[in-house]
Design an enzyme around this catalytic site. Structure first.
Site, PDB file in Angstrom:
ATOM      1  N   GLU A 118       0.835  -1.211   0.000  1.00 11.99           N
ATOM      2  CA  GLU A 118       0.000   0.000   0.000  1.00 11.99           C
ATOM      3  C   GLU A 118       0.869   1.260   0.000  1.00 11.99           C
ATOM      4  OE1 GLU A 118      -1.571   1.843   3.455  1.00 11.99           O
ATOM      5  OE2 GLU A 118      -1.189   0.086   4.704  1.00 11.99           O
TER       6      GLU A 118
ATOM      7  N   LYS B 219      -5.595  10.591   0.649  1.00 14.34           N
ATOM      8  CA  LYS B 219      -5.696   9.249   1.227  1.00 14.34           C
ATOM      9  C   LYS B 219      -6.908   8.580   0.576  1.00 14.34           C
ATOM     10  CE  LYS B 219      -7.044   7.048   5.558  1.00 14.34           C
ATOM     11  NZ  LYS B 219      -7.414   7.260   6.973  1.00 14.34           N
TER      12      LYS B 219
ATOM     13  N   VAL C 296      -5.329   0.117   2.919  1.00  8.14           N
ATOM     14  CA  VAL C 296      -5.444  -1.345   2.812  1.00  8.14           C
ATOM     15  C   VAL C 296      -6.627  -1.702   1.906  1.00  8.14           C
ATOM     16  CG1 VAL C 296      -6.038  -3.435   4.118  1.00  8.14           C
ATOM     17  CG2 VAL C 296      -4.321  -1.837   5.008  1.00  8.14           C
TER      18      VAL C 296
ATOM     19  N   ASP D 213     -17.467   4.716  13.623  1.00 12.19           N
ATOM     20  CA  ASP D 213     -16.374   4.772  12.639  1.00 12.19           C
ATOM     21  C   ASP D 213     -15.767   3.378  12.481  1.00 12.19           C
ATOM     22  OD1 ASP D 213     -14.110   5.271  11.146  1.00 12.19           O
ATOM     23  OD2 ASP D 213     -13.413   6.955  12.372  1.00 12.19           O
TER      24      ASP D 213
ATOM     25  N   SER E 284     -13.482   1.159   9.692  1.00 13.04           N
ATOM     26  CA  SER E 284     -12.659   1.286   8.488  1.00 13.04           C
ATOM     27  C   SER E 284     -13.209   0.462   7.330  1.00 13.04           C
ATOM     28  CB  SER E 284     -11.239   0.818   8.782  1.00 13.04           C
ATOM     29  OG  SER E 284     -10.478   0.824   7.593  1.00 13.04           O
TER      30      SER E 284
ATOM     31  N   LYS F  88      -3.795  -1.640  15.498  1.00 17.33           N
ATOM     32  CA  LYS F  88      -3.315  -0.846  16.623  1.00 17.33           C
ATOM     33  C   LYS F  88      -4.335  -0.720  17.728  1.00 17.33           C
ATOM     34  CE  LYS F  88       0.103   1.855  14.395  1.00 17.33           C
ATOM     35  NZ  LYS F  88       0.333   2.911  13.420  1.00 17.33           N
TER      36      LYS F  88
HETATM   37  N1  PSU Z   1      -2.878   1.545  10.607  1.00 18.86           N
HETATM   38  C1  PSU Z   1      -1.554   1.662  10.769  1.00 18.86           C
HETATM   39  N2  PSU Z   1      -0.823   2.343   9.852  1.00 18.86           N
HETATM   40  C2  PSU Z   1      -1.396   2.891   8.740  1.00 18.86           C
HETATM   41  C3  PSU Z   1      -2.810   2.738   8.570  1.00 18.86           C
HETATM   42  C4  PSU Z   1      -3.501   2.054   9.518  1.00 18.86           C
HETATM   43  O1  PSU Z   1      -1.037   1.157  11.741  1.00 18.86           O
HETATM   44  O2  PSU Z   1      -0.697   3.513   7.925  1.00 18.86           O
HETATM   45  C5  PSU Z   1      -3.451   3.271   7.334  1.00 18.86           C
HETATM   46  C6  PSU Z   1      -3.670   2.120   6.335  1.00 18.86           C
HETATM   47  O3  PSU Z   1      -3.534   2.626   5.021  1.00 18.86           O
HETATM   48  C7  PSU Z   1      -5.117   1.724   6.603  1.00 18.86           C
HETATM   49  C8  PSU Z   1      -5.731   3.079   6.869  1.00 18.86           C
HETATM   50  O4  PSU Z   1      -5.727   1.052   5.523  1.00 18.86           O
HETATM   51  O5  PSU Z   1      -4.758   3.764   7.653  1.00 18.86           O
HETATM   52  C9  PSU Z   1      -7.038   2.976   7.589  1.00 18.86           C
HETATM   53  O6  PSU Z   1      -7.634   4.235   7.629  1.00 18.86           O
HETATM   54  P1  PSU Z   1      -9.180   4.379   8.071  1.00 18.86           P
HETATM   55  O7  PSU Z   1      -9.181   3.996   9.522  1.00 18.86           O
HETATM   56  O8  PSU Z   1      -9.505   5.813   7.840  1.00 18.86           O
HETATM   57  O9  PSU Z   1      -9.948   3.426   7.209  1.00 18.86           O
HETATM   58 MN    MN Z   2     -12.896   5.858   9.414  1.00 20.00          MN
END
Ligand code: PSU
Ligand code: MN
Length: 311
Positions: free
Chosen positions: A31, A92, A112, A142, A144, A163
């Site tokens: 990614e 992003k 991802v 929220d 992902s 995380k």
């Molecule tokens: N978690 C990490 N490092 C990252 C991300 C998540 O530890 O860089 C990034 C990845 O690209 C993941 C995205 O797909 O954040 C998720 O963002 P959101 O929660 O907005 O979907």
């Molecule tokens: Mn989100």
């Protein structure tokens, strides 16, 4: 209304990636949000190159994904990696953002979810990253789109779990609901990114990458169209102090709430805040685990491509 035609010119493979896929050489997708929004400059660019090198050393061709000049590019030139790592105006891009960023022609770094989509379209089954997104803590709703992608796209995401900024028990429940196996690579517990994890069970443990490959192959051989999480704990020598991590996460969450950070800005905000409050220690751990995941992914892709499995 007529169906809209699919436009194959919107996805472009580098010559190297196209040739590898054609020849049956293993390929690992990577990614780019981790480069643009996940790590600070210049560690992000160094790490982007290092990940590609590690994938090569383990017998696979790296295919980093980004949106450039109106196409989804699978396999980047060094100059493209530079652009993603240094330019401040890289969007992003998760699943919902692919269309509008392509239409504008602006640069975009894939999460991802969006990387899984590109990998699937290109015919790549294995993808390495740091950590997946998931269900956020609290009642904001929220969640992902990484989970949406895992529930709908047959790609294995090799990661160090997720995380502790997230609600990890709910993230695992959500994956179960979506039908996504979490394969613990040499572990019985779900890794928590900077630390090796403590008590959240994975679906199944695989002791080596050959076993993981055989589980993935069996999963997809049935016609199941879901993805899989291959969860690899950070090497013990690179593990962060759990107390330091917990304090940094709590400070980050408090700060995000105080500033009213919301939507797709939440994850990058928390990552940057935690990096700052651990004075960079979290970054060293982050880089180490990403390289470890790239090693594991390179091996799994090689196992999947090996003649032993072709029969
Ligand atoms: N978690 C990490 N490092 C990252 C991300 C998540 O530890 O860089 C990034 C990845 O690209 C993941 C995205 O797909 O954040 C998720 O963002 P959101 O929660 O907005 O979907
Ligand atoms: Mn989100």
């Amino acid at each position: 209304m007529n169906d809209l035609p699919e436009d194959d010119t919107r996805i472009r493979l580098s010559d190297e990636v196209a040739e590898a896929l054609h020849a049956g050489t293993p390929v690992v997708a990577l990614e780019s949000t981790i480069i643009s929004h996940g790590l600070p400059h210049p560690r992000n660019l160094e790490t982007a190159h290092a990940i590609e090198t590690v994938v090569r050393e383990n017998g696979s061709v790296p295919a980093t994904v980004a949106l450039l000049d109106g196409v989804i590019q699978v396999g980047l030139e060094d100059s493209d990696l530079d652009r993603i790592a240094t330019s401040g105006d890289v969007a992003k891009v998760s699943l919902r953002d692919i269309g509008w960023v392509l239409a504008r022609g602006g640069p975009g770094a894939t999460t991802v979810a969006a990387t899984m989509f590109a990998a699937h379209r290109a015919g790549i089954r294995v993808f390495a990253t740091g950590g997946i997104g998931g269900v956020h803590r609290g009642d904001s709703g929220d969640v992902s789109a990484d989970l949406t992608a895992l529930g709908t796209l047959p790609v294995a995401v090799v990661c160090a779990g997720a995380k502790a900024i997230l609600d990890l028990p709910r993230t695992l429940e959500h994956l179960e609901t979506l039908g996504v196996p979490v394969i613990g690579q040499g572990t019985d517990v779900f890794p928590e990114f900077w630390t090796r994890g403590t008590d959240l069970p994975v679906t199944i443990r695989a002791d080596d990458t050959a076993e993981t490959a055989s589980i993935l192959r069996a999963h997809w051989s049935t016609g199941l169209t879901t993805g899989a999480v291959v969860a690899v704990p950070v090497p013990a020598e690179n593990e962060a102090d759990p107390g330091v991590v917990e304090e940094a996460v709590n400070l980050g969450l408090t700060e995000a709430a105080a500033r009213g950070v919301s939507g797709s800005a939440v994850t990058p905000f928390l990552l940057a805040h935690i990096a700052e409050s651990t004075t960079g220690a979290s970054i060293d751990t982050n880089v180490a685990l990403v390289l470890n995941n790239a090693t594991t992914a390179g091996r799994i892709a090689a196992e999947l491509a090996s003649p032993a499995y072709q029969a």
